[in-house]
Design an enzyme around this catalytic site. Sequence first.
Site, PDB file in Angstrom:
ATOM      1  N   THR A   1      51.521 140.299  23.314  1.00  0.00           N
ATOM      2  CA  THR A   1      52.863 139.952  22.831  1.00  0.00           C
ATOM      3  C   THR A   1      53.578 139.010  23.795  1.00  0.00           C
ATOM      4  OG1 THR A   1      53.073 142.052  21.661  1.00  0.00           O
ATOM      5  CG2 THR A   1      55.112 140.858  22.148  1.00  0.00           C
TER       6      THR A   1
ATOM      7  N   LYS B   1      52.455 138.806  42.826  1.00  0.00           N
ATOM      8  CA  LYS B   1      53.205 139.271  43.992  1.00  0.00           C
ATOM      9  C   LYS B   1      54.317 138.305  44.402  1.00  0.00           C
ATOM     10  CE  LYS B   1      50.161 142.806  45.822  1.00  0.00           C
ATOM     11  NZ  LYS B   1      51.050 143.953  45.675  1.00  0.00           N
TER      12      LYS B   1
ATOM     13  N   PHE C   1      39.862 144.974  46.203  1.00  0.00           N
ATOM     14  CA  PHE C   1      40.874 145.500  45.276  1.00  0.00           C
ATOM     15  C   PHE C   1      41.308 144.365  44.363  1.00  0.00           C
ATOM     16  CE2 PHE C   1      45.019 146.483  43.622  1.00  0.00           C
ATOM     17  CZ  PHE C   1      44.953 147.830  43.341  1.00  0.00           C
TER      18      PHE C   1
ATOM     19  N   ASP D   1      40.909 135.590  43.934  1.00  0.00           N
ATOM     20  CA  ASP D   1      42.049 136.477  43.693  1.00  0.00           C
ATOM     21  C   ASP D   1      43.072 136.277  44.807  1.00  0.00           C
ATOM     22  OD1 ASP D   1      43.869 138.544  43.507  1.00  0.00           O
ATOM     23  OD2 ASP D   1      42.386 140.123  43.239  1.00  0.00           O
TER      24      ASP D   1
END
Length: 428
Positions: A309, A284, A147, A253
Amino acid sequence: MLADYTRSFGNYIADPDGNKLLDVYAQIASIPLGYNNPALMKAAQSPEMVSAIINRPALGNFPSHDWANILETGILKVAPKGLSQVFTAMAGSDANETAYKAAFMWRRQRDRGGPAVEFTEDEMQSAMNNQAPGASQLSILSFKTAFHGRLFGSLSTTRSKPIHKLDIPAFDWPQATFPQLKYPLEDYAEENAKAEADSLAEVEDLIKNYHVPPCAVVVEPIQSEGGDNHASPEFFRGLRAITKKHGVLLIVDEVQTGVGATGRFWAHDHWGLPTPPDIVTFSKKAQTAGYYFGDPSLRPNRPYRQFNTWMGDPARALLFRAIIDEVQRLGLVERTAEVGDYLYGRLEALAAKYPGEFRNLRGKGMGTFIAFDSPRRDAFLAKAKRFGVNIGGSGQSAVRLRPMLIFEKQHADILLNAFEKIVTTWDQ
């Protein structure tokens, strides 16, 4: 579950009815220091924070005069070894998405002959039509049951549950088999070593032969949403060697595993790599997001190539700085390692006492990043609330523990007592 955050404190989450539950799910592993932490409240009330919130800048154009200092005293203070630079982002999916973009830009710059080489007219025109050579024919290799997020690039590398991906167009990118280890590890050493060797051979074959060549491999230190799947340090060292051999980037990751939960600040510190990963993504528990890197050639070679932005959030960077200071002041990473060993040992005893109820216990030596399989997983999670525990699952059958860094042995005892009540009252 509706929560009342005004009455939640420390390791406990409250609901509007006045119930308080020991929270070992922690907002999907994203609360580091507990609810309503005094040190974070103080940081949130500072003039620096107020300014960051009400004057949120477009960081790529108008960073605040003290932005470099905020990074140096916060995010970069805990940079993984060998990675001295950071690109900030807004969420875990965003962190991975921008890391993938950096990998593609890096590879194409290398193919052209360096960052100073100008784009051709053909590249610029074909890019506007989503065609080669401007739109590169490259991929990111991920693993089955991984994931990495829910944006288009990150979702194409996510392989955990169909519900995450249904109806969404995806890139034609390769996936390798993540080693499916058997437990207890000491009883299956030979089989597990073969599973890891087979996985590495598959990775190398895909790098060499997949019809859309990978420019990077992305991997979680522990596959989290996919079922809390582990691999050995030797496996990850082998993965680093293969990526080095073939000139492919290694992206680690650490969105869910980072910031202390495994008993190290970064989970990949457990691997003993001879050279660091090329990119490490985070979010997280950091309460902000982004990716670390070391090689200057991973910087975009033109303005606005890697841009949006916000490009992160100074308010959240300030919060992470306060989190880092508190984690270091209290030695919470070391404490998490100690509490994790205690919790794992007690879970081993519980698994022996109730055979079949706590299967494939895993996460030994990985802090409180512990999981087990339950034959009645969904019922287990629901029933936990009856006994005062908020807990989550992963994969098809795993119960995953994601306590906060302030989780202590006394909380472990409360948790284990609730677990025993769950498995001894199935018929009640």
